[in-house]
Design a protein around this motif. Structure first.
Motif, short mmCIF file in Angstrom:
data_model
loop_
_atom_site.label_atom_id
_atom_site.label_comp_id
_atom_site.label_asym_id
_atom_site.label_seq_id
_atom_site.Cartn_x
_atom_site.Cartn_y
_atom_site.Cartn_z
N HIS A 1 0.61 -1.32 -0.10
CA HIS A 1 -0.26 -0.19 -0.36
C HIS A 1 1.01 1.05 0.25
O HIS A 1 0.39 2.70 -0.19
CB HIS A 1 -0.70 0.19 1.45
N TYR B 1 -3.66 0.55 -12.20
CA TYR B 1 -2.84 1.80 -11.83
C TYR B 1 -2.18 2.61 -12.45
O TYR B 1 -2.60 3.90 -12.89
CB TYR B 1 -2.00 1.71 -10.65
N LEU C 1 -7.90 5.52 -0.74
CA LEU C 1 -7.10 5.04 -1.35
C LEU C 1 -7.46 4.44 0.35
O LEU C 1 -7.76 3.08 0.56
CB LEU C 1 -5.61 4.88 -1.94
N ALA D 1 -10.06 2.94 1.97
CA ALA D 1 -10.63 1.57 1.01
C ALA D 1 -10.06 0.35 1.16
O ALA D 1 -10.94 -0.40 2.43
CB ALA D 1 -10.90 2.29 -0.07
N TRP D 2 -8.60 0.89 1.14
CA TRP D 2 -7.65 -0.41 2.28
C TRP D 2 -8.24 -0.57 3.83
O TRP D 2 -8.61 -1.69 3.82
CB TRP D 2 -6.37 0.61 2.56
N SER E 1 -12.61 -4.16 -4.14
CA SER E 1 -11.53 -5.23 -4.31
C SER E 1 -11.20 -6.37 -5.34
O SER E 1 -11.55 -7.26 -5.03
CB SER E 1 -10.26 -5.90 -2.82
N SER F 1 -14.07 1.47 -4.68
CA SER F 1 -12.83 0.68 -5.86
C SER F 1 -12.16 1.25 -5.78
O SER F 1 -12.17 2.17 -5.95
CB SER F 1 -13.30 0.06 -6.80
N ASP F 2 -10.73 0.84 -5.30
CA ASP F 2 -9.23 1.66 -5.69
C ASP F 2 -9.29 1.77 -6.80
O ASP F 2 -9.18 3.54 -7.45
CB ASP F 2 -8.27 1.56 -4.51
N THR F 3 -9.38 1.31 -8.06
CA THR F 3 -9.04 1.73 -9.22
C THR F 3 -10.35 2.57 -9.57
O THR F 3 -10.05 3.37 -10.34
CB THR F 3 -8.78 0.40 -10.34
#
Length: 651
Positions: free
Chosen positions: A175, A231, A461, A464-465, A510, A566-568
């Motif tokens: 991360h 990414y 981010l 989200a993690w 994820s 979602s991170d993306t």
């Protein structure tokens, strides 16, 4: 108003306070009702220290079928007076929970409440359009549930949110690598904006991309070309193409959609990407559990590609929409707004703050293409070189064959991205100072301002993690697996696996986490269903294995595309300077349309032995019909081939 304050909803977003408070009140009381409903069950589990999270409930490692994976964690001692929490112990245990793998499952007695944090975060994000607040609320409620204490868990869970889950997300080295890469990419973009490089790209690109349709096609082509990492794809394509699409009056929502819908699909399909090692490793672990199945993991992956209907059709739909210049749903409204008024984002959206801080070069700065192309080229080539260097070292250490597949699969993509981003920043800085476009102090300021523009992305981010850590601790995926498990016909296995992967990715945000959790489970499941019917020894039914593998990959990407956490998806919004919830709302109808066609006309029929090469053209034809008869044309004023200067003046 500074950019961060506006983006988290301070200022103009305060309008409609009373209705918003009513909705928040309903949501909060709804969650309280859910938690109070299980108070007797929580109490039956034993007394819980009200000043310390119940780490036994959070961290007991068990398998996804509910069996202990090791010795069960000891429950906290009952409260016998005022207790001072052991901060070091709680922190260490919390980090273990936040960094745990998918082998953890639901805490005892949590059950279906394991899905509440993710669903709450998703609902709050869509309802209030405040992603940071929604994610934080999801983590907080998850930490509350994890304590097992309905009465006081809200208090201890609040502090566990930061001390355990957020800190755990930051402590993860992978991360941290992504954070560094994201910030350094932002710094590079800031430099090439200030040194005139971005302006040069815009001038060159608009000589060909004189229309919004061509601008969208150029973005899709670049998104396909930067295939090696999702990414890197998102940040490079979004940051590079945004000035071009802005000039051509392409809405920020459409740019974010194109960026998002080319990044993960191409990364999961291409033969040499940062995804391959992860995917092949998971497949290998799973097929090792299949007695008598001797096919190699990479071969299984290659054979699964034709069954990956959603990623293939998602890419096809991007080019279809761009080429036909037709849209539907909220995207049609966004595109017409941008073409007719020049308003690139919804009035009052959070994107206005991002727009306000666009960095312009000095008036006398030369517009030299090399100032942008060289740093970007160093970034792209640097990532590839880093993958080769780290991959060769890993392959040599393992004693495996030095093939390109093995090298890329064994590479350390995080190290490669950090090396390349540093080299890119240094290249841009040397070009800027060396040509005396900016002073050294101005160059550092441009780099810093570029990184500052990515601060919101980093915050989101991290949250989200942290939410993913809560989901792992509560066993969200285990609950979903259990709910969808049962006696299955072989042909339905890929169909249900796709739904399970989509639901898990949507809830957790994820795709990688979903693949890591489900791949080792569903491949043996498919094999077991075949064995129950005596079909596992027949190569004629290997397509069930291939389709199951592709269903995990495709379902993960689909759920990821639809999820506001979602991170993306978040990175796509930030790289495109688009309001995140606007991106989710406009992309969702396209993702649902493509995903529905892929699932019902692709994955389901092929599970019953219909050849993929029959269904793929049919799926494509259905999408063409949808865009032709449902989509509406968007007038393109740039088709008049006006000079770039005139276009810029209009925008």
């Amino acid at each position: 108003m500074n950019r961060l304050a506006a983006l988290v909803g301070i200022g103009e977003e305060a309008r409609g306070v009373v209705p918003s408070l009513r909705r928040q009140g309903v949501l909060v009381y709804g969650v309280l009702a859910l938690l109070l409903a299980v108070a007797p069950a929580a109490g039956a589990q034993g007394a819980v220290d009200p000043l310390q999270p119940d780490t036994a409930a959070v961290e007991a490692p068990v398998t996804l079928d509910g069996e202990p994976a090791g010795a069960a964690a000891e429950a906290d001692e009952p409260v016998g007076g005022e207790v001072v929490p052991d901060v070091d112990s709680t922190l260490a245990e919390g980090l273990t929970a936040a960094e745990a793998t998918g082998e953890e499952a639901a805490a005892p007695g949590v059950g279906w409440l394991a899905v509440v944090p993710a669903l709450l975060a998703i609902a709050a994000a869509l309802l209030f359009r405040q992603v940071i607040v929604a994610l934080f609320a999801g983590v907080w409620i998850g930490a509350w549930i994890a304590t097992g204490d309905v009465a006081l868990g809200w208090f201890t869970g609040l502090f566990a949110t930061i001390q355990v889950y957020v800190l755990g997300a930051l402590a993860d080295s992978d991360h941290a690598s992504i954070i560094i890469f994201t910030l350094m990419i932002g710094g590079t973009v800031g430099l090439i904006q200030r040194n005139g490089g971005t302006a040069a790209i815009v001038d060159v690109a608009t000589k060909w991309a004189r229309s919004a349709g061509r601008g969208q096609l150029a973005t899709a082509i670049l998104g396909t070309a930067v295939f090696f990492d999702d990414y890197a794809n998102t940040l490079i394509v979004g940051g590079t193409m945004r000035p071009i699409t802005d000039r051509l009056r392409v809405s920020r929502e459409k740019l974010a959609y194109i960026v998002d819908s080319t990044a993960a699909p191409i990364a999961c399909l291409a033969l040499t990407t940062t995804w391959i090692g992860y995917e092949v490793g998971l497949i290998g672990t799973a097929i090792d559990q299949l007695p008598g199945y001797n096919e190699g993991a990479y071969s299984v992956f290659l054979n699964s590609i034709p069954y990956s209907f959603y990623p293939i059709l998602a890419l096809f739909f991007v080019y279809l929409v761009a080429g036909t210049k037709r849209d539907f749903g909220p995207m049609l409204k966004a595109e017409r707004r941008a073409r007719e008024t020049g308003q690139l984002y919804r009035p009052g959206s959070n994107a206005e703050a991002a727009e306000a801080e666009t960095m312009e070069p000095p008036a006398d700065a030369p517009k030299r293409l090399v100032n942008a192309v060289l740093p970007i080229l160093v970034l792209v080539v640097g990532v590839l070189a880093g993958l080769v260097i780290t991959g060769r070292e890993a392959v040599a250490e393992a004693g495996d064959a030095m093939t390109l597949t093995n090298v890329i699969g064994a590479a350390n993509s995080y190290a490669a991205m950090m090396w390349a981003s540093l080299a890119s920043v240094l290249t841009a800085a040397v070009l800027t100072v060396g040509q005396k476009i900016l002073t050294l102090e101005e160059t550092v300021d441009a780099w810093y301002n570029g990184m500052k523009a990515m601060l919101l992305a980093v915050i989101i981010l991290i949250l989200a993690w942290a939410l993913a850590g809560v989901n792992e601790a509560l066993g969200t995926a285990d609950v979903l697996v259990t709910a969808l498990s049962g006696t299955l016909a072989p042909g339905f296995v890929p169909f249900l696996v796709f739904l399970l992967a989509a639901a898990t990715a949507f809830s957790t945000g994820s795709s990688w986490g979903t693949m890591g959790i489900l791949m080792p489970l569903v491949i043996p499941l498919a094999w077991g269903v075949l064995a129950a019917d005596g079909l596992h020894t027949s190569g004629e039914y290997n397509h069930i294995i291939y389709s199951t593998v592709s269903a995990v990959l495709a379902g993960s990407v689909w759920g990821d595309h639809c999820s506001p956490i979602s991170d993306t998806t978040i990175l796509s919004s930030l790289a495109s300077s688009c309001d995140h919830i606007d991106h989710v709302r406009t992309q969702l109808p396209y993702a649902l349309t493509t995903g529905g066609v892929a699932l019902f006309l692709g994955t389901l029929p092929t599970g019953f032995n219909v050849p993929w090469w029959v269904m793929m053209p049919i799926c494509a034809a259905i999408l063409v019909a949808v865009i032709r008869f449902v989509g509406k044309p968007v007038d393109d004023p740039e088709e008049r081939r006006e000079a770039p200067e005139a276009v810029a003046a209009q925008a």
